[in-house]
Write a protein that holds these residues in place. Structure first.
Motif, PDB file in Angstrom:
ATOM      1  N   ARG A  45       0.954  -1.262  -0.095  1.00  0.00           N
ATOM      2  CA  ARG A  45      -0.144   0.154  -0.022  1.00  0.00           C
ATOM      3  C   ARG A  45       0.910   1.165  -0.027  1.00  0.00           C
ATOM      4  O   ARG A  45       1.958   1.313   0.859  1.00  0.00           O
ATOM      5  CB  ARG A  45      -0.833  -0.165   1.319  1.00  0.00           C
ATOM      6  N   GLU A  46       0.581   2.287  -0.893  1.00  0.00           N
ATOM      7  CA  GLU A  46       1.499   3.340  -0.931  1.00  0.00           C
ATOM      8  C   GLU A  46       0.459   4.510  -0.688  1.00  0.00           C
ATOM      9  O   GLU A  46      -0.506   4.594  -1.233  1.00  0.00           O
ATOM     10  CB  GLU A  46       1.989   3.721  -2.291  1.00  0.00           C
ATOM     11  N   TRP A  47       1.072   5.659   0.001  1.00  0.00           N
ATOM     12  CA  TRP A  47       0.444   7.020  -0.156  1.00  0.00           C
ATOM     13  C   TRP A  47       0.181   7.499  -1.398  1.00  0.00           C
ATOM     14  O   TRP A  47       1.343   7.650  -2.244  1.00  0.00           O
ATOM     15  CB  TRP A  47       1.336   7.597   0.852  1.00  0.00           C
ATOM     16  N   VAL A  48      -0.810   8.300  -1.621  1.00  0.00           N
ATOM     17  CA  VAL A  48      -0.999   8.806  -2.929  1.00  0.00           C
ATOM     18  C   VAL A  48      -0.989  10.518  -2.732  1.00  0.00           C
ATOM     19  O   VAL A  48      -0.553  11.211  -3.269  1.00  0.00           O
ATOM     20  CB  VAL A  48      -2.344   8.419  -3.392  1.00  0.00           C
ATOM     21  N   ALA A  49      -2.091  10.774  -1.738  1.00  0.00           N
ATOM     22  CA  ALA A  49      -2.003  12.426  -1.328  1.00  0.00           C
ATOM     23  C   ALA A  49      -2.709  12.590  -0.247  1.00  0.00           C
ATOM     24  O   ALA A  49      -3.401  11.754   0.272  1.00  0.00           O
ATOM     25  CB  ALA A  49      -2.922  12.945  -2.733  1.00  0.00           C
ATOM     26  N   HIS A  50      -2.512  14.058   0.295  1.00  0.00           N
ATOM     27  CA  HIS A  50      -3.498  14.338   1.471  1.00  0.00           C
ATOM     28  C   HIS A  50      -3.530  15.610   1.321  1.00  0.00           C
ATOM     29  O   HIS A  50      -2.846  16.573   0.450  1.00  0.00           O
ATOM     30  CB  HIS A  50      -2.740  13.843   2.759  1.00  0.00           C
ATOM     31  N   ILE A  51      -4.688  16.290   2.097  1.00  0.00           N
ATOM     32  CA  ILE A  51      -4.908  17.496   2.154  1.00  0.00           C
ATOM     33  C   ILE A  51      -5.092  17.975   3.596  1.00  0.00           C
ATOM     34  O   ILE A  51      -5.904  17.163   4.463  1.00  0.00           O
ATOM     35  CB  ILE A  51      -6.200  17.970   1.393  1.00  0.00           C
ATOM     36  N   THR A  52      -4.624  18.998   4.108  1.00  0.00           N
ATOM     37  CA  THR A  52      -4.651  19.457   5.576  1.00  0.00           C
ATOM     38  C   THR A  52      -5.929  20.392   5.721  1.00  0.00           C
ATOM     39  O   THR A  52      -6.602  20.768   4.606  1.00  0.00           O
ATOM     40  CB  THR A  52      -3.483  20.469   5.922  1.00  0.00           C
ATOM     41  N   LEU A  53      -6.099  20.651   6.937  1.00  0.00           N
ATOM     42  CA  LEU A  53      -7.468  21.327   7.214  1.00  0.00           C
ATOM     43  C   LEU A  53      -7.503  22.743   6.421  1.00  0.00           C
ATOM     44  O   LEU A  53      -8.336  23.414   6.067  1.00  0.00           O
ATOM     45  CB  LEU A  53      -7.680  21.529   8.785  1.00  0.00           C
ATOM     46  N   ASP A  54      -6.210  23.271   6.474  1.00  0.00           N
ATOM     47  CA  ASP A  54      -6.021  24.834   5.591  1.00  0.00           C
ATOM     48  C   ASP A  54      -5.864  24.583   4.269  1.00  0.00           C
ATOM     49  O   ASP A  54      -5.557  25.496   3.624  1.00  0.00           O
ATOM     50  CB  ASP A  54      -4.829  25.501   6.505  1.00  0.00           C
ATOM     51  N   GLY A  55      -6.041  23.400   3.694  1.00  0.00           N
ATOM     52  CA  GLY A  55      -5.949  23.270   2.285  1.00  0.00           C
ATOM     53  C   GLY A  55      -4.819  23.057   1.656  1.00  0.00           C
ATOM     54  O   GLY A  55      -4.833  22.958   0.301  1.00  0.00           O
ATOM     55  N   HIS A  56      -3.825  22.766   2.459  1.00  0.00           N
ATOM     56  CA  HIS A  56      -2.546  22.278   1.563  1.00  0.00           C
ATOM     57  C   HIS A  56      -2.540  21.026   1.276  1.00  0.00           C
ATOM     58  O   HIS A  56      -3.035  19.973   2.034  1.00  0.00           O
ATOM     59  CB  HIS A  56      -1.278  22.449   3.039  1.00  0.00           C
ATOM     60  N   SER A  62       4.376  10.051  -8.747  1.00  0.00           N
ATOM     61  CA  SER A  62       3.821   9.536  -9.993  1.00  0.00           C
ATOM     62  C   SER A  62       2.451  10.153 -10.151  1.00  0.00           C
ATOM     63  O   SER A  62       2.099   9.991 -11.205  1.00  0.00           O
ATOM     64  CB  SER A  62       3.619   8.010  -9.483  1.00  0.00           C
ATOM     65  N   VAL A  63       1.964  10.834  -9.482  1.00  0.00           N
ATOM     66  CA  VAL A  63       0.463  11.354  -9.627  1.00  0.00           C
ATOM     67  C   VAL A  63       0.600  13.011  -9.868  1.00  0.00           C
ATOM     68  O   VAL A  63      -0.656  13.411 -10.232  1.00  0.00           O
ATOM     69  CB  VAL A  63      -0.584  10.878  -8.559  1.00  0.00           C
ATOM     70  N   LYS A  64       1.515  13.660  -9.527  1.00  0.00           N
ATOM     71  CA  LYS A  64       1.746  15.108  -9.441  1.00  0.00           C
ATOM     72  C   LYS A  64       1.306  15.463 -10.851  1.00  0.00           C
ATOM     73  O   LYS A  64       1.820  15.159 -11.844  1.00  0.00           O
ATOM     74  CB  LYS A  64       3.010  15.472  -9.201  1.00  0.00           C
ATOM     75  N   GLY A  65       0.539  16.303 -11.176  1.00  0.00           N
ATOM     76  CA  GLY A  65       0.114  17.093 -12.414  1.00  0.00           C
ATOM     77  C   GLY A  65      -1.358  16.335 -13.078  1.00  0.00           C
ATOM     78  O   GLY A  65      -1.690  16.552 -14.105  1.00  0.00           O
ATOM     79  N   LEU A  85      -5.258   9.096 -16.762  1.00  0.00           N
ATOM     80  CA  LEU A  85      -4.945   7.758 -15.888  1.00  0.00           C
ATOM     81  C   LEU A  85      -4.161   6.888 -16.694  1.00  0.00           C
ATOM     82  O   LEU A  85      -4.316   6.707 -18.049  1.00  0.00           O
ATOM     83  CB  LEU A  85      -6.424   7.027 -15.447  1.00  0.00           C
ATOM     84  N   LYS A  86      -3.429   6.082 -16.316  1.00  0.00           N
ATOM     85  CA  LYS A  86      -2.418   5.132 -16.789  1.00  0.00           C
ATOM     86  C   LYS A  86      -2.818   3.742 -16.212  1.00  0.00           C
ATOM     87  O   LYS A  86      -3.179   3.588 -14.827  1.00  0.00           O
ATOM     88  CB  LYS A  86      -0.955   5.628 -16.431  1.00  0.00           C
ATOM     89  N   PRO A  87      -2.629   2.558 -16.806  1.00  0.00           N
ATOM     90  CA  PRO A  87      -2.729   1.233 -16.431  1.00  0.00           C
ATOM     91  C   PRO A  87      -2.017   1.115 -14.922  1.00  0.00           C
ATOM     92  O   PRO A  87      -2.677   0.154 -14.135  1.00  0.00           O
ATOM     93  CB  PRO A  87      -2.119   0.366 -17.556  1.00  0.00           C
ATOM     94  N   GLU A  88      -1.153   1.553 -14.959  1.00  0.00           N
ATOM     95  CA  GLU A  88      -0.417   1.478 -13.448  1.00  0.00           C
ATOM     96  C   GLU A  88      -1.069   2.330 -12.173  1.00  0.00           C
ATOM     97  O   GLU A  88      -0.440   2.087 -11.070  1.00  0.00           O
ATOM     98  CB  GLU A  88       1.278   2.013 -13.542  1.00  0.00           C
TER      99      GLU A  88
END
Length: 120
Positions: A45-56, A62-65, A85-88
């Motif tokens: 399992r890998e981290w993809v993204a997160h968002i903080t309470l102040d919106g950061h 691999s998913v940036k952009g 999206l990519k097959p990976e």
């Protein structure tokens, strides 16, 4: 009891888009961020993204952009818009919530996951 419920997964062709959502059953006290992890077949399992309470927002390289995380605090909902999206990118995507900042994220609550399959 806190529940995180994901929705919006499915099958999409490479190059396509998909938006997945996650709604918390209650307002989770004490958390500072919400995010997404994913697990592809045979991989950790890998981290993809997160968002903080102040919106950061933060993204794995691999998913940036291509992916955009956002939230609607009034609805206790976090979204992941996935473009180009990519097959990976095929994986089970897990919503989560916990302690996060611009440099770290430690989820303590997890959803059951939603399958995203990208065909070539």
């Amino acid at each position: 009891q806190v529940q995180l419920v994901e929705s919006g997964g499915g099958l999409v062709q490479a190059g396509g888009s998909l938006r997945i959502s996650c709604t918390a059953s209650v307002t989770i006290r004490g958390i500072t961020a919400m995010g997404w992890h994913r697990q592809a077949p045979g991989k950790q399992r890998e981290w993809v993204a997160h968002i903080t309470l102040d919106g950061h927002t933060e993204y794995t390289n691999s998913v940036k952009g291509r992916f955009t995380i956002s939230r609607d605090s009034a609805k206790n909902t976090v979204y992941l818009q996935m473009d180009s999206l990519k097959p990976e990118d095929t994986a089970v995507y897990y919503c989560n919530a916990g302690q996060g900042s611009s440099s770290s994220y430690a989820p303590g609550y997890w959803g059951q996951g939603t399958q995203v399959t990208v065909s070539s």
